[in-house]
Design a protein around this motif. Sequence first.
Motif, short mmCIF file in Angstrom:
data_model
loop_
_atom_site.label_atom_id
_atom_site.label_comp_id
_atom_site.label_asym_id
_atom_site.label_seq_id
_atom_site.Cartn_x
_atom_site.Cartn_y
_atom_site.Cartn_z
N ILE A 21 0.84 -1.20 0.00
CA ILE A 21 0.00 0.00 0.00
C ILE A 21 0.88 1.25 0.00
CG2 ILE A 21 -1.65 1.33 1.38
CD1 ILE A 21 -2.88 -1.38 2.21
N ALA A 22 1.95 1.22 0.77
CA ALA A 22 2.86 2.36 0.81
C ALA A 22 3.53 2.57 -0.54
CB ALA A 22 3.91 2.14 1.89
N GLU A 23 3.93 1.50 -1.22
CA GLU A 23 4.53 1.63 -2.55
C GLU A 23 3.52 2.18 -3.55
OE1 GLU A 23 6.07 -2.20 -3.61
OE2 GLU A 23 7.66 -2.11 -2.10
N TYR A 24 2.28 1.74 -3.46
CA TYR A 24 1.23 2.19 -4.38
C TYR A 24 0.97 3.69 -4.24
CZ TYR A 24 -3.22 2.37 -6.86
OH TYR A 24 -4.22 2.69 -7.73
N PHE A 25 0.89 4.17 -3.00
CA PHE A 25 0.62 5.59 -2.76
C PHE A 25 1.89 6.42 -2.62
CE2 PHE A 25 -3.45 3.75 -1.28
CZ PHE A 25 -4.29 4.46 -2.12
N ASP A 26 3.07 5.78 -2.74
CA ASP A 26 4.36 6.45 -2.66
C ASP A 26 4.52 7.23 -1.36
OD1 ASP A 26 6.90 6.98 -3.63
OD2 ASP A 26 6.29 8.87 -4.57
N ILE A 27 4.25 6.54 -0.24
CA ILE A 27 4.43 7.13 1.09
C ILE A 27 5.29 6.19 1.93
CG2 ILE A 27 2.31 8.48 1.06
CD1 ILE A 27 0.95 6.32 2.69
N ASP A 28 5.68 6.68 3.09
CA ASP A 28 6.50 5.89 4.00
C ASP A 28 5.69 4.73 4.57
OD1 ASP A 28 8.45 5.04 5.74
OD2 ASP A 28 8.27 6.73 7.11
N PRO A 29 6.22 3.50 4.51
CA PRO A 29 5.48 2.35 5.02
C PRO A 29 5.22 2.41 6.52
CG PRO A 29 7.59 1.65 4.11
CD PRO A 29 7.46 3.10 3.86
N THR A 30 6.02 3.14 7.26
CA THR A 30 5.80 3.28 8.69
C THR A 30 4.47 3.96 8.98
OG1 THR A 30 8.18 3.42 9.02
CG2 THR A 30 6.80 4.15 10.83
N ILE A 31 4.11 4.93 8.16
CA ILE A 31 2.84 5.63 8.33
C ILE A 31 1.68 4.66 8.11
CG2 ILE A 31 1.36 7.44 7.36
CD1 ILE A 31 3.97 8.97 6.70
N ARG A 33 1.74 1.42 8.44
CA ARG A 33 1.74 0.45 9.54
C ARG A 33 1.13 1.06 10.81
NH1 ARG A 33 7.15 -1.02 7.37
NH2 ARG A 33 6.74 -2.91 6.16
N LEU A 34 1.44 2.32 11.09
CA LEU A 34 0.87 2.98 12.27
C LEU A 34 -0.65 3.11 12.14
CD1 LEU A 34 3.51 5.77 12.96
CD2 LEU A 34 2.99 3.78 14.38
N ILE A 35 -1.11 3.43 10.95
CA ILE A 35 -2.56 3.51 10.72
C ILE A 35 -3.20 2.13 10.89
CG2 ILE A 35 -4.33 3.94 8.96
CD1 ILE A 35 -2.44 6.18 7.89
N ALA A 36 -2.54 1.10 10.37
CA ALA A 36 -3.06 -0.26 10.51
C ALA A 36 -3.14 -0.68 11.97
CB ALA A 36 -2.20 -1.24 9.72
N VAL A 37 -2.11 -0.38 12.74
CA VAL A 37 -2.11 -0.74 14.17
C VAL A 37 -3.20 0.04 14.90
CG1 VAL A 37 -0.77 -0.56 16.31
CG2 VAL A 37 0.29 -1.48 14.24
N ALA A 38 -3.36 1.32 14.57
CA ALA A 38 -4.42 2.11 15.21
C ALA A 38 -5.79 1.53 14.91
CB ALA A 38 -4.33 3.56 14.74
N LEU A 39 -6.01 1.10 13.68
CA LEU A 39 -7.31 0.50 13.32
C LEU A 39 -7.52 -0.84 14.03
CD1 LEU A 39 -7.48 1.27 9.50
CD2 LEU A 39 -8.89 2.27 11.31
N GLY A 46 -9.29 -3.43 11.49
CA GLY A 46 -8.01 -3.35 10.78
C GLY A 46 -7.40 -4.72 10.58
N LEU A 47 -7.53 -5.59 11.57
CA LEU A 47 -7.00 -6.95 11.45
C LEU A 47 -7.76 -7.72 10.37
CD1 LEU A 47 -5.11 -9.17 12.45
CD2 LEU A 47 -6.83 -9.75 14.16
N PHE A 48 -9.07 -7.58 10.37
CA PHE A 48 -9.89 -8.23 9.34
C PHE A 48 -9.52 -7.71 7.95
CE2 PHE A 48 -13.91 -8.58 6.91
CZ PHE A 48 -14.01 -9.97 6.92
N ALA A 49 -9.35 -6.40 7.81
CA ALA A 49 -8.99 -5.81 6.53
C ALA A 49 -7.60 -6.26 6.09
CB ALA A 49 -9.04 -4.28 6.62
N TYR A 50 -6.67 -6.36 7.04
CA TYR A 50 -5.31 -6.81 6.71
C TYR A 50 -5.34 -8.26 6.21
CZ TYR A 50 -0.30 -7.44 6.91
OH TYR A 50 1.00 -7.68 6.56
N LEU A 51 -6.07 -9.11 6.89
CA LEU A 51 -6.15 -10.52 6.48
C LEU A 51 -6.81 -10.66 5.11
CD1 LEU A 51 -7.12 -12.17 9.87
CD2 LEU A 51 -4.90 -12.22 8.73
N ILE A 52 -7.84 -9.88 4.85
CA ILE A 52 -8.48 -9.89 3.53
C ILE A 52 -7.48 -9.42 2.47
CG2 ILE A 52 -10.29 -8.82 2.12
CD1 ILE A 52 -11.36 -10.92 4.03
#
Length: 63
Positions: A21-31, A33-39, A46-52
């Motif tokens: 996702i970070a490569e697609y939007f050309d942003i830092d992957p840490t950002i 990942r932080l959004i994913a952890v917050a969700l 967020g866990l369900f979306a990540y697994l999907i």
Amino acid sequence: MSKKLYRSKRDVMVCGVCGGIAEYFDIDPTIVRLIAVALILSWGTGLFAYLIGAVIIPKNPYQ
């Protein structure tokens, strides 16, 4: 050539979804990942979306 969403093979922590996702939007992957952890911590969706994403998004064949 159009951009396509792939799971990253280079920037992988678990399955490469956040890295892709970070490569697609050309942003830092840490950002991403932080959004994913917050969700994951706030709603749990967020866990369900990540697994999907790990199942549906293909690995990048060009890396």
